[in-house]
Design an enzyme around this catalytic site. Structure first.
Site, PDB file in Angstrom:
ATOM      1  N   GLY A  77       1.237  -1.550   0.225  1.00 38.71           N
ATOM      2  CA  GLY A  77       0.547   0.256  -0.053  1.00 38.71           C
ATOM      3  C   GLY A  77       0.507   1.259   0.323  1.00 38.71           C
TER       4      GLY A  77
ATOM      5  N   ASP B 114      -8.592   6.220   9.162  1.00 40.79           N
ATOM      6  CA  ASP B 114      -9.233   5.096   8.213  1.00 40.79           C
ATOM      7  C   ASP B 114      -9.692   3.215   8.178  1.00 40.79           C
ATOM      8  OD1 ASP B 114      -8.931   4.988   5.768  1.00 40.79           O
ATOM      9  OD2 ASP B 114      -6.753   4.382   5.208  1.00 40.79           O
TER      10      ASP B 114
END
Length: 582
Positions: A27, A143
């Site tokens: 990521g 998040d």
């Protein structure tokens, strides 16, 4: 050590590569990059997080990166991926536990986009447990989303999963239209007016770039995750700036939740409240609300008291028992209650048979004591031909239920009916191979309720063929032409006023078996029935030779049975050797 951008190793961690030679990137966020790496000392895979090359010279970014790593390292909880090591000088990285599991988003997608209420609430509860642990260290995730929630099998509870929260603070940043862009994502934690997070899951206060956000922002995001598990999609969609505006000013489309329990709808209204003060105060309060809802969903629906029960007492597919079993198909009234095909959401969504007992039997203390003992004895006597009870009797208010393995296939009653009341001798031999030993086993274990009735014996797929065999077609073909199969026996048999009554095909056998526990006679009656023996005439069967008829007669006549053959296995061996067609 030279600073990255393109190092292969970081201390004793080596970044893994794909077959094409590219680095295994997991990521990339506004501040950092995440790679899969290998710990050459411990010989395990890890997650290695780096500051992005273009951010390395930013003192503010480095300070936030180090602060997040140190804070995350203080969180030790089974639902949180652990920090393993911090390298606090150039090139600045830290490593975390590599969670080799399935992202929640993939799990939901594999289930058709929606999860049952109890399963969804159970997963939300695990996230809330992680948030509680993080809250004790003053950490706000900012998040939470399905891709940051990983599911792994629970080694101590087969069929169940452990959810782990991953990725602390390395989220993508989306700038609110018209605002000056931020140099780094995490500067938005201290500078007003900038958005940090993923738009679909962001809280209203995140969308405005407020500095004074607290743990309630994560609860809003968790509400979106719960919505997505139940509805197949987030509350708001569109372009990033459009989504942000909807979080701030538009009510979620509550009409999509009309099929959900009112308590779940109320919880979502609290979680998705625009004002933080209207949400649960913290994750602990959320967990208490979830526990209360699961208790509300757990009470047993009122069972049928007889096949003619009123419509108000009926139980419909989709009802949830114990926060675990969803009733998938109503199979009708049976022995002492109603049988359902159900899905076990703590058992990997396996199909199970659930028997809902009628109140008259539940009120009979002596009978329930006997039934309890039988189920416990079968559970403690594992045998491959016996359908294992998966639970003891579970009582809820005036009702009770228990759960056993599901046999995919057809009952012998269905098979014999499909063949106009009789099977051939060669088919019977193949079907019953191994059953004699099981009947002897049940007798040795004292399983007094174990009767091998046609409706209690199932021709089932082998484990490797589950879902592949077409039993509608197979039952019309000779047994000798079938692919590999296995015979499974539901060894808990009883009848009551509210249960199914035997029909003409099974009346004689069920009546005979109700008055004998002789394993030889039991098998003899069953064989005669499958071969088409006339219930009203105990004469010889035309499908057997005289020698085989004589052996069968000695098994079922008064004074015969175990008085002639020491075991069902011995009887079966002699009968098998003598069987032939006329």
């Amino acid at each position: 050590m030279a600073s990255h951008p393109r190092n292969k190793r970081y201390e004793h961690y080596e970044i893994l590569r794909h077959p094409d030679g590219s680095r295994w990137l997991l990521g990339r966020g506004g501040m950092g990059e995440t790679y899969k790496a290998f710990d050459t000392r411990l010989k395990i895979s890890v997650v290695l997080k780096l500051i992005r090359p273009e951010q390395l010279s930013d003192d503010h970014t480095r300070a936030i990166f180090l602060r997040e790593a140190r804070a995350a390292a203080r969180v030790w909880h089974p639902n949180v991926a652990r920090v393993l090591q911090l390298h606090d000088k150039d090139p600045f990285f830290y490593t975390m536990e590599f969670v080799d599991g399935m992202p929640l988003e993939a799990h939901v997608r594999s289930r058709g986009g929606r999860l049952p209420v109890a399963e969804a609430l159970g997963l939300v509860d695990q996230v809330a447990a992680a948030l509680s642990a993080m809250g004790r260290e003053k950490i706000i995730h900012r998040d939470l989303k399905p891709s940051n929630l990983m599911l792994i099998p629970d080694p101590d509870r087969p069929g169940e999963v452990i959810l782990k929260v991953i990725d602390f603070g390395l989220a993508k940043g989306i700038r609110v239209e018209g605002e000056k862009p931020s140099g780094t994502l995490d500067a938005s934690m201290t500078l007003p007016g900038y958005f940090a997070g993923t738009p679909h899951y962001a809280s209203p206060e995140q969308c405005t770039g407020r500095r004074d956000i607290d743990g309630r922002t994560d609860l809003y995001s968790l509400g979106v995750v719960l919505w997505e598990m139940l509805v197949s999609g987030c509350p708001f969609d569109g372009e990033p700036t459009e989504i942000i505006g909807k979080h701030l000013y538009v009510a979620p489309p509550w009409e999509k939740l009309t099929d959900q329990p009112e308590s779940v709808l109320a919880l979502l209204r609290r979680l998705l409240a625009k004002r933080p003060e209207d949400r649960p105060a913290n994750a602990a309060e959320l967990r208490a609300e979830i526990a209360a809802i699961l208790r509300e969903l757990a009470p047993l629906p009122k069972p049928h008291s007889s096949p003619a029960a009123s419509a108000g007492e009926s139980i419909h597919a989709g009802a949830m028992l114990g926060g675990r079993y969803m009733l998938d198909d109503d199979l009708g009234d049976g022995d002492g209650g109603r049988l359902f095909l159900a899905l076990d959401f703590r058992g990997g969504d396996r199909r199970v048979a659930l028997k809902l007992m009628i109140p008259e039997l539940v009120a009979d203390a002596k009978f329930m004591e006997r039934l309890d003992a039988q189920i416990a004895a079968v559970r403690g006597s594992a045998h491959p031909q016996m359908l294992a009870p998966l639970t003891d009797i579970t009582r809820s208010g005036p009702g009770a239920y228990w759960v056993r393995e599901w046999a995919e296939g057809i009952s012998l009653l269905e098979l014999v009916r499909a063949r106009n009341g009789a099977l051939g001798a060669d088919e019977t031999l193949r079907l019953f191979d191994g059953l004699a030993e099981t009947i002897d086993f049940a007798a040795e274990k004292g399983l007094s309720m174990a009767q091998p009735l046609l409706r209690k014996l199932f021709v089932s797929s082998t484990p490797e063929n589950q879902g592949k065999d077409n039993w509608e077609l197979l039952r019309a073909r000779p047994v000798t032409q079938w692919p590999p199969f296995r015979l499974r026996w539901n060894t808990v048999s009883f009848r009551s006023a509210g249960g199914a009554r035997p029909d003409g095909l099974t009346m004689a056998t069920e009546t005979a078996l109700s008055v004998t526990d002789d394993p030889v006679a039991v098998l003899g009656f069953l064989v005669r029935e499958v071969l088409g023996g006339d219930p009203k005439n105990a004469g010889p069967l035309t499908t057997l030779r005289a020698e085989a008829n004589a052996i069968l007669a000695r098994a079922i006549e008064p004074g015969g049975g175990r008085g002639v053959f020491p075991t069902a296995r011995a009887f079966w061996g002699e009968l098998r050797a003598a069987v032939g067609t006329t």
